[in-house]
Design a protein around this motif. Structure first.
Motif, PDB file in Angstrom:
ATOM      1  N   PHE A  27     -32.960   1.752 -62.583  1.00 48.42           N
ATOM      2  CA  PHE A  27     -32.593   2.255 -61.375  1.00 48.42           C
ATOM      3  C   PHE A  27     -32.799   1.309 -60.211  1.00 48.42           C
ATOM      4  CE2 PHE A  27     -37.075   3.180 -62.234  1.00 48.42           C
ATOM      5  CZ  PHE A  27     -37.953   2.737 -60.795  1.00 48.42           C
ATOM      6  N   TYR A  80     -30.481   5.553 -57.969  1.00 45.65           N
ATOM      7  CA  TYR A  80     -29.336   5.602 -58.420  1.00 45.65           C
ATOM      8  C   TYR A  80     -29.693   5.037 -59.841  1.00 45.65           C
ATOM      9  CZ  TYR A  80     -24.649   4.143 -59.942  1.00 45.65           C
ATOM     10  OH  TYR A  80     -23.543   3.790 -60.577  1.00 45.65           O
ATOM     11  N   LEU A  81     -29.302   5.689 -60.968  1.00 39.31           N
ATOM     12  CA  LEU A  81     -29.538   5.365 -62.481  1.00 39.31           C
ATOM     13  C   LEU A  81     -28.440   4.686 -62.986  1.00 39.31           C
ATOM     14  CD1 LEU A  81     -31.141   8.564 -63.269  1.00 39.31           C
ATOM     15  CD2 LEU A  81     -32.287   6.472 -62.724  1.00 39.31           C
ATOM     16  N   PHE A  82     -28.519   3.528 -63.346  1.00 34.32           N
ATOM     17  CA  PHE A  82     -27.140   2.576 -64.058  1.00 34.32           C
ATOM     18  C   PHE A  82     -26.984   2.982 -65.305  1.00 34.32           C
ATOM     19  CE2 PHE A  82     -29.330   0.204 -60.719  1.00 34.32           C
ATOM     20  CZ  PHE A  82     -27.969  -0.170 -59.925  1.00 34.32           C
ATOM     21  N   SER A 142     -33.294  14.377 -62.098  1.00 37.52           N
ATOM     22  CA  SER A 142     -31.827  13.811 -62.420  1.00 37.52           C
ATOM     23  C   SER A 142     -30.810  14.830 -61.784  1.00 37.52           C
ATOM     24  CB  SER A 142     -31.409  13.599 -63.449  1.00 37.52           C
ATOM     25  OG  SER A 142     -32.392  12.503 -64.110  1.00 37.52           O
ATOM     26  N   SER A 145     -25.447  12.543 -63.472  1.00 34.25           N
ATOM     27  CA  SER A 145     -25.474  11.613 -64.645  1.00 34.25           C
ATOM     28  C   SER A 145     -26.073  10.145 -64.001  1.00 34.25           C
ATOM     29  CB  SER A 145     -24.337  11.195 -65.432  1.00 34.25           C
ATOM     30  OG  SER A 145     -23.393  10.918 -64.570  1.00 34.25           O
ATOM     31  N   ASP A 146     -26.022   9.926 -62.621  1.00 34.54           N
ATOM     32  CA  ASP A 146     -26.085   8.630 -62.251  1.00 34.54           C
ATOM     33  C   ASP A 146     -27.182   8.629 -61.031  1.00 34.54           C
ATOM     34  OD1 ASP A 146     -24.362   9.871 -60.094  1.00 34.54           O
ATOM     35  OD2 ASP A 146     -23.196   8.352 -60.043  1.00 34.54           O
ATOM     36  N   ALA A 147     -27.854   9.761 -60.501  1.00 36.86           N
ATOM     37  CA  ALA A 147     -28.711   9.961 -59.341  1.00 36.86           C
ATOM     38  C   ALA A 147     -29.929  10.718 -59.693  1.00 36.86           C
ATOM     39  CB  ALA A 147     -27.842  10.309 -58.501  1.00 36.86           C
ATOM     40  N   LYS A 155     -32.631   2.807 -68.977  1.00 36.19           N
ATOM     41  CA  LYS A 155     -32.821   3.328 -67.722  1.00 36.19           C
ATOM     42  C   LYS A 155     -33.127   2.783 -66.620  1.00 36.19           C
ATOM     43  CE  LYS A 155     -34.094   7.843 -68.430  1.00 36.19           C
ATOM     44  NZ  LYS A 155     -35.138   9.135 -68.586  1.00 36.19           N
TER      45      LYS A 155
END
Length: 157
Positions: free
Chosen positions: A25, A155-157, A116, A119-121, A23
């Motif tokens: 970021f 921003y979650l990778f 969240s 899915s990516d932020a 997880k």
């Protein structure tokens, strides 16, 4: 020169946390801070992870003061509570704030929540109380209490 090296080392540590995690970021936040009643406002960049495995995370951050001008470097260990879209977390860490001729070395705790949005932020807010040891060119001259309130996006990778 030593401040530039410290900035690069902390960002490298945060990016390493990103690379070795499920997880990771990277993000930015607006920080409202008060040290013994003196307001400080900054923009902060951070990188890290909410989950290295084993239920803990870490991050590194660099803050640039906008009112007044200052530099802040910090690193934190994060302790997430649960999983899902709404992720409360706590933690502890340390930081350095350079404000002109003054240096503040802090030990801090933190409590925050990450939401969240996709899915990516993720949007987050946190409170960070800090106990500082203050010094200048002549040496250490006392302690100070500060608190930060942070609002930002990761921003979650």
């Amino acid at each position: 020169m030593s401040k530039q090296i410290a900035v690069l080392l902390l960002l490298g540590w945060g990016l390493l946390a990103c690379a070795q995690s499920s997880k990771p970021f990277a993000g930015a936040s607006l920080v409202f801070q008060w040290v013994e009643g003196t307001p400080l406002t900054s923009l902060m960049l951070q990188a890290g992870s909410y989950n290295f495995g084993g239920g803990y995370g870490a991050r590194a951050n660099v803050g640039i003061g906008v009112s007044p001008n200052f530099l802040e470097l910090g690193a934190d260990f994060l302790l997430p509570f649960g999983a899902g879209r709404l992720l409360p977390y706590g933690g502890f860490g340390g930081n350095w704030v350079g404000l002109g001729a003054l240096n503040f070395f802090g030990i801090r705790g933190l409590a925050g929540i990450n939401y969240s949005t996709a899915s990516d932020a993720g949007l987050f807010a946190e409170a960070v109380p800090t106990l500082y040891l203050a010094s200048d060119a002549t040496g250490i001259y006392g302690t100070a209490f500060g608190i930060q309130i942070r609002f930002g996006v990761n921003y979650l990778f």
